[in-house]
Write a protein that holds these residues in place. Structure first.
Motif, PDB file in Angstrom:
ATOM      1  N   GLU A   7     -34.210  17.047  -7.702  1.00 29.93           N
ATOM      2  CA  GLU A   7     -32.406  17.185  -8.571  1.00 29.93           C
ATOM      3  C   GLU A   7     -32.076  16.039  -8.703  1.00 29.93           C
ATOM      4  OE1 GLU A   7     -30.553  21.130  -6.877  1.00 29.93           O
ATOM      5  OE2 GLU A   7     -32.204  20.965  -5.372  1.00 29.93           O
ATOM      6  N   THR A   8     -31.426  15.603  -9.719  1.00 29.99           N
ATOM      7  CA  THR A   8     -30.804  14.552  -9.833  1.00 29.99           C
ATOM      8  C   THR A   8     -30.315  14.642 -10.933  1.00 29.99           C
ATOM      9  OG1 THR A   8     -33.123  13.428  -9.512  1.00 29.99           O
ATOM     10  CG2 THR A   8     -31.107  12.353 -10.271  1.00 29.99           C
ATOM     11  N   GLY A   9     -28.754  15.252 -11.104  1.00 37.54           N
ATOM     12  CA  GLY A   9     -27.952  14.808 -12.152  1.00 37.54           C
ATOM     13  C   GLY A   9     -28.131  15.619 -12.608  1.00 37.54           C
ATOM     14  N   GLY A  10     -27.791  17.523 -12.444  1.00 32.87           N
ATOM     15  CA  GLY A  10     -28.321  18.014 -13.001  1.00 32.87           C
ATOM     16  C   GLY A  10     -29.556  18.314 -13.885  1.00 32.87           C
ATOM     17  N   THR A  11     -30.040  17.610 -13.352  1.00 30.12           N
ATOM     18  CA  THR A  11     -31.991  17.597 -14.308  1.00 30.12           C
ATOM     19  C   THR A  11     -32.393  18.482 -12.804  1.00 30.12           C
ATOM     20  OG1 THR A  11     -31.431  16.221 -15.427  1.00 30.12           O
ATOM     21  CG2 THR A  11     -34.257  17.358 -14.847  1.00 30.12           C
ATOM     22  N   PHE A  12     -33.301  19.148 -12.982  1.00 26.18           N
ATOM     23  CA  PHE A  12     -34.730  20.138 -12.400  1.00 26.18           C
ATOM     24  C   PHE A  12     -35.933  19.377 -12.443  1.00 26.18           C
ATOM     25  CE2 PHE A  12     -36.978  23.273  -9.601  1.00 26.18           C
ATOM     26  CZ  PHE A  12     -36.564  23.534  -8.486  1.00 26.18           C
ATOM     27  N   GLU A  13     -35.922  18.929 -12.012  1.00 28.05           N
ATOM     28  CA  GLU A  13     -37.953  18.444 -11.724  1.00 28.05           C
ATOM     29  C   GLU A  13     -39.098  18.906 -11.184  1.00 28.05           C
ATOM     30  OE1 GLU A  13     -40.942  14.494 -13.814  1.00 28.05           O
ATOM     31  OE2 GLU A  13     -38.280  14.696 -13.209  1.00 28.05           O
ATOM     32  N   ALA A  14     -39.888  19.513 -10.862  1.00 22.59           N
ATOM     33  CA  ALA A  14     -40.136  20.317 -11.070  1.00 22.59           C
ATOM     34  C   ALA A  14     -41.664  19.778 -11.234  1.00 22.59           C
ATOM     35  CB  ALA A  14     -40.645  21.793 -10.695  1.00 22.59           C
ATOM     36  N   ALA A  38     -30.184  26.064  -7.589  1.00 22.23           N
ATOM     37  CA  ALA A  38     -29.416  24.085  -7.800  1.00 22.23           C
ATOM     38  C   ALA A  38     -29.040  24.939  -8.638  1.00 22.23           C
ATOM     39  CB  ALA A  38     -30.698  23.719  -7.835  1.00 22.23           C
ATOM     40  N   ALA A  39     -28.856  25.862 -10.177  1.00 19.43           N
ATOM     41  CA  ALA A  39     -27.676  25.789 -10.690  1.00 19.43           C
ATOM     42  C   ALA A  39     -27.765  24.468 -11.800  1.00 19.43           C
ATOM     43  CB  ALA A  39     -26.582  26.346 -10.389  1.00 19.43           C
ATOM     44  N   PRO A  40     -28.734  24.175 -12.164  1.00 19.20           N
ATOM     45  CA  PRO A  40     -29.140  22.925 -12.695  1.00 19.20           C
ATOM     46  C   PRO A  40     -28.596  22.825 -14.729  1.00 19.20           C
ATOM     47  CG  PRO A  40     -31.465  24.314 -13.170  1.00 19.20           C
ATOM     48  CD  PRO A  40     -29.995  24.551 -11.990  1.00 19.20           C
ATOM     49  N   THR A  41     -28.283  22.305 -15.350  1.00 19.76           N
ATOM     50  CA  THR A  41     -27.614  21.645 -17.085  1.00 19.76           C
ATOM     51  C   THR A  41     -29.394  21.905 -17.659  1.00 19.76           C
ATOM     52  OG1 THR A  41     -27.702  20.013 -17.314  1.00 19.76           O
ATOM     53  CG2 THR A  41     -25.397  21.737 -17.127  1.00 19.76           C
ATOM     54  N   ARG A  42     -29.903  21.275 -16.426  1.00 20.50           N
ATOM     55  CA  ARG A  42     -31.768  21.456 -17.566  1.00 20.50           C
ATOM     56  C   ARG A  42     -32.729  21.375 -16.343  1.00 20.50           C
ATOM     57  NH1 ARG A  42     -34.426  15.581 -18.782  1.00 20.50           N
ATOM     58  NH2 ARG A  42     -35.429  16.084 -20.497  1.00 20.50           N
ATOM     59  N   CYS A  43     -34.439  22.094 -16.656  1.00 21.69           N
ATOM     60  CA  CYS A  43     -34.848  22.006 -15.438  1.00 21.69           C
ATOM     61  C   CYS A  43     -36.311  21.353 -16.689  1.00 21.69           C
ATOM     62  CB  CYS A  43     -35.574  23.191 -15.911  1.00 21.69           C
ATOM     63  SG  CYS A  43     -37.468  23.471 -14.109  1.00 21.69           S
ATOM     64  N   VAL A  44     -37.311  20.304 -15.940  1.00 20.80           N
ATOM     65  CA  VAL A  44     -37.978  20.069 -16.664  1.00 20.80           C
ATOM     66  C   VAL A  44     -39.461  20.732 -15.814  1.00 20.80           C
ATOM     67  CG1 VAL A  44     -39.037  17.684 -17.254  1.00 20.80           C
ATOM     68  CG2 VAL A  44     -36.538  17.797 -17.223  1.00 20.80           C
ATOM     69  N   PHE A  45     -40.539  21.315 -15.877  1.00 24.81           N
ATOM     70  CA  PHE A  45     -41.911  21.370 -15.208  1.00 24.81           C
ATOM     71  C   PHE A  45     -42.743  20.128 -16.118  1.00 24.81           C
ATOM     72  CE2 PHE A  45     -41.236  25.772 -14.997  1.00 24.81           C
ATOM     73  CZ  PHE A  45     -40.144  26.479 -14.280  1.00 24.81           C
ATOM     74  N   ASP A  46     -42.833  19.480 -15.329  1.00 21.91           N
ATOM     75  CA  ASP A  46     -43.544  18.281 -15.261  1.00 21.91           C
ATOM     76  C   ASP A  46     -45.359  18.716 -14.939  1.00 21.91           C
ATOM     77  OD1 ASP A  46     -45.966  16.166 -15.198  1.00 21.91           O
ATOM     78  OD2 ASP A  46     -44.189  14.639 -14.089  1.00 21.91           O
ATOM     79  N   LEU A  47     -45.768  18.795 -16.309  1.00 14.20           N
ATOM     80  CA  LEU A  47     -48.096  19.385 -16.212  1.00 14.20           C
ATOM     81  C   LEU A  47     -48.458  18.405 -15.848  1.00 14.20           C
ATOM     82  CD1 LEU A  47     -47.065  22.257 -18.902  1.00 14.20           C
ATOM     83  CD2 LEU A  47     -46.645  22.029 -16.280  1.00 14.20           C
TER      84      LEU A  47
END
Length: 102
Positions: A7-14, A38-47
């Motif tokens: 989690e970094t600055g409102g972004t959750f990256e998995a 985590a209640a992020p504003t943005r989530c990124v799924f790295d595939l």
């Protein structure tokens, strides 16, 4: 499937690695619970390290899209290659969620 996340600055990256199949449903649900907590504003799924996905895996992305709508966060799928990229394109997942397969 292996999952690592940060989690970094409102972004959750998995980062999803290996294979995503029906057997991974419980782990994927836990991932979505962790994102919600985590209640992020943005989530990124790295595939980028995901080498295979089946129809149940595509269905899990649909579940994630619904969770994002309910939770008020945006979802992006990034870095898909090979088989995973082909299935995302064939399924027209980009009509439902931001997909960056460059």
């Amino acid at each position: 499937m292996r999952i690592t996340y940060a989690e970094t600055g409102g972004t959750f990256e998995a980062k999803l690695s290996e294979r995503l199949s029906f057997a991974d449903h419980p782990a994927f649900r836990k991932l979505l619970d962790d994102v919600a907590a985590a209640a992020p504003t943005r989530c990124v799924f790295d595939l980028s390290e995901l080498v295979s996905i089946d129809s149940a895996g595509l269905g899990m992305f649909i579940i994630a899209i619904e969770a994002a709508k309910t939770g008020g966060w945006s979802l992006s799928l990034v870095g898909a290659t090979g088989h995973v990229k082909q299935l995302l394109q064939l399924s027209r997942m980009d009509r439902l969620v931001t997909v960056d397969v460059s």
